[in-house]
Design a protein around this motif. Sequence first.
Motif, PDB file in Angstrom:
ATOM      1  N   PHE A  60      24.243 -14.165  89.376  1.00 30.10           N
ATOM      2  CA  PHE A  60      24.633 -13.415  90.572  1.00 30.10           C
ATOM      3  C   PHE A  60      25.708 -14.272  91.225  1.00 30.10           C
ATOM      4  O   PHE A  60      25.428 -15.298  91.846  1.00 30.10           O
ATOM      5  CB  PHE A  60      23.397 -13.284  91.468  1.00 30.10           C
ATOM      6  CG  PHE A  60      23.484 -12.233  92.533  1.00 30.10           C
ATOM      7  CD1 PHE A  60      24.175 -11.052  92.342  1.00 30.10           C
ATOM      8  CD2 PHE A  60      22.811 -12.412  93.740  1.00 30.10           C
ATOM      9  CE1 PHE A  60      24.228 -10.076  93.326  1.00 30.10           C
ATOM     10  CE2 PHE A  60      22.850 -11.446  94.731  1.00 30.10           C
ATOM     11  CZ  PHE A  60      23.558 -10.273  94.530  1.00 30.10           C
ATOM     12  N   LYS A  79      24.342 -13.288  98.530  1.00 31.66           N
ATOM     13  CA  LYS A  79      23.455 -13.629  97.405  1.00 31.66           C
ATOM     14  C   LYS A  79      22.048 -14.003  97.882  1.00 31.66           C
ATOM     15  O   LYS A  79      21.057 -13.444  97.408  1.00 31.66           O
ATOM     16  CB  LYS A  79      24.043 -14.801  96.592  1.00 31.66           C
ATOM     17  CG  LYS A  79      25.435 -14.557  96.064  1.00 31.66           C
ATOM     18  CD  LYS A  79      25.952 -15.730  95.260  1.00 31.66           C
ATOM     19  CE  LYS A  79      26.181 -16.997  96.055  1.00 31.66           C
ATOM     20  NZ  LYS A  79      27.240 -16.922  97.088  1.00 31.66           N
ATOM     21  N   SER A  80      21.985 -14.955  98.813  1.00 29.47           N
ATOM     22  CA  SER A  80      20.665 -15.411  99.275  1.00 29.47           C
ATOM     23  C   SER A  80      19.914 -14.268  99.961  1.00 29.47           C
ATOM     24  O   SER A  80      18.704 -14.125  99.793  1.00 29.47           O
ATOM     25  CB  SER A  80      20.797 -16.582 100.244  1.00 29.47           C
ATOM     26  OG  SER A  80      21.360 -17.674  99.574  1.00 29.47           O
ATOM     27  N   ASP A 101      17.969 -19.560  93.474  1.00 25.17           N
ATOM     28  CA  ASP A 101      19.111 -19.470  94.386  1.00 25.17           C
ATOM     29  C   ASP A 101      19.925 -20.763  94.317  1.00 25.17           C
ATOM     30  O   ASP A 101      19.495 -21.798  94.803  1.00 25.17           O
ATOM     31  CB  ASP A 101      18.613 -19.197  95.809  1.00 25.17           C
ATOM     32  CG  ASP A 101      19.720 -18.649  96.703  1.00 25.17           C
ATOM     33  OD1 ASP A 101      20.887 -18.603  96.251  1.00 25.17           O
ATOM     34  OD2 ASP A 101      19.423 -18.275  97.856  1.00 25.17           O
ATOM     35  N   GLU A 102      21.080 -20.685  93.701  1.00 25.91           N
ATOM     36  CA  GLU A 102      21.995 -21.817  93.513  1.00 25.91           C
ATOM     37  C   GLU A 102      21.267 -23.037  92.933  1.00 25.91           C
ATOM     38  O   GLU A 102      21.312 -24.134  93.514  1.00 25.91           O
ATOM     39  CB  GLU A 102      22.671 -22.173  94.849  1.00 25.91           C
ATOM     40  CG  GLU A 102      23.319 -20.966  95.517  1.00 25.91           C
ATOM     41  CD  GLU A 102      24.827 -21.070  95.661  1.00 25.91           C
ATOM     42  OE1 GLU A 102      25.416 -22.056  95.187  1.00 25.91           O
ATOM     43  OE2 GLU A 102      25.408 -20.137  96.226  1.00 25.91           O
ATOM     44  N   SER A 145      21.590 -17.274  91.236  1.00 25.08           N
ATOM     45  CA  SER A 145      22.836 -17.123  91.978  1.00 25.08           C
ATOM     46  C   SER A 145      23.667 -18.392  91.878  1.00 25.08           C
ATOM     47  O   SER A 145      23.132 -19.475  91.663  1.00 25.08           O
ATOM     48  CB  SER A 145      22.547 -16.825  93.447  1.00 25.08           C
ATOM     49  OG  SER A 145      22.107 -17.997  94.095  1.00 25.08           O
ATOM     50  N   HIS A 192      27.954 -19.883  93.155  1.00 27.18           N
ATOM     51  CA  HIS A 192      29.322 -19.535  93.548  1.00 27.18           C
ATOM     52  C   HIS A 192      30.311 -20.163  92.560  1.00 27.18           C
ATOM     53  O   HIS A 192      31.516 -20.144  92.770  1.00 27.18           O
ATOM     54  CB  HIS A 192      29.601 -19.972  94.995  1.00 27.18           C
ATOM     55  CG  HIS A 192      29.471 -21.442  95.212  1.00 27.18           C
ATOM     56  ND1 HIS A 192      28.250 -22.042  95.450  1.00 27.18           N
ATOM     57  CD2 HIS A 192      30.385 -22.436  95.212  1.00 27.18           C
ATOM     58  CE1 HIS A 192      28.435 -23.349  95.587  1.00 27.18           C
ATOM     59  NE2 HIS A 192      29.720 -23.615  95.439  1.00 27.18           N
TER      60      HIS A 192
END
Length: 302
Positions: free
Chosen positions: A33, A41-42, A154-155, A184, A186
């Motif tokens: 994601f 995203k979060s 998440d990341e 997820s 970036h």
Amino acid sequence: MSIVVSNISKFYNQQKALNAISFEIKQGEIVGFLGPNGAGKSTMMKILTTYLDSSEGTAIVNGFNIQHQPIDVQKSIGYLPEHNPLYLEMYVREYLIFNARVYKTPKSRIEEVIQLTGLTPEANKKISQLSKGYRQRVGLACALLHNPQVLILDEPTTGLDPNQLVEIRELIKSIGKEKTVFLSTHIMQEVEAMCDRVIIINNGEIVADTYLNEIADKSEQIIEVEFDYRIEEAFLVKLPNVRDVKNIHGFVYQITFDTTTDMRPIIFDFAHDNGLKILQLSRKNKNLESLFRELTTKNDEF
Ligand code: ADP
Ligand code: MG
């Protein structure tokens, strides 16, 4: 289907953080994601894990509805939050025992997850003594305690050094052989390293949803070439598999081919056979990086 998201929107007061998001994830997929900071995203992940309510729309996780069966959803999901909150004063095994009690998982599972996440040598250390990479392993071990079908990360690789990165990627890929993973990031390289598929989000909207091998297959091959003097574009159209030829400026041409075979050696021979000299030659393929830039450049944070 492991995850079915239908038209989810989320408002924080007046601000729309998610705008009618829909996607589906099949069992066993590793889906990235991808989106710039602030994309949503979060927020999406917190809604899927039932930590946050959606403003509109709904989702089904492992067959359970996030609004009507939140406990079943939580039992199906292992969640590694963005800032992996750990009790630094606790020892690794002690921390996992503590969490196993909260989740009511059998104690035998603790040794399993320690082994699975490569924490055996560190199990008797204090969490505060661990590197960021090993702290992420503790977070993953914790997310795996109740043996969930779906992992939401998440990341998970943010802030890791290059060696830790490689190790955590490998770990996530191996976990992904048995489970559905939705992670997820970036950073597009993370998606290329770990995922089968990417969903790109920008400003709360999904702007792409594609399998990585499709990006490569679909991509036409674009080559930029500079000769030592001007030639007719029609002349270059004689090259095999040409779709389009453009004179960009001066003696620089952009040639688009309908093939995945590297056309650079062929252009080189073509120039040689026709008495042309090549001053520069470069391939400008459409890849995940260019797709991501194309789709998210309006966002100032990127
Ligand atoms: P990402 O994880 O992609 O960086 P987030 O989901 O954290 O994005 O945030 C999406 C948008 O929602 C951002 O503009 C962010 O500022 C806003 N936002 C996130 N959480 C809250 C909150 N609790 N209250 C208000 N706005 C929030
Ligand atoms: Mg985030």
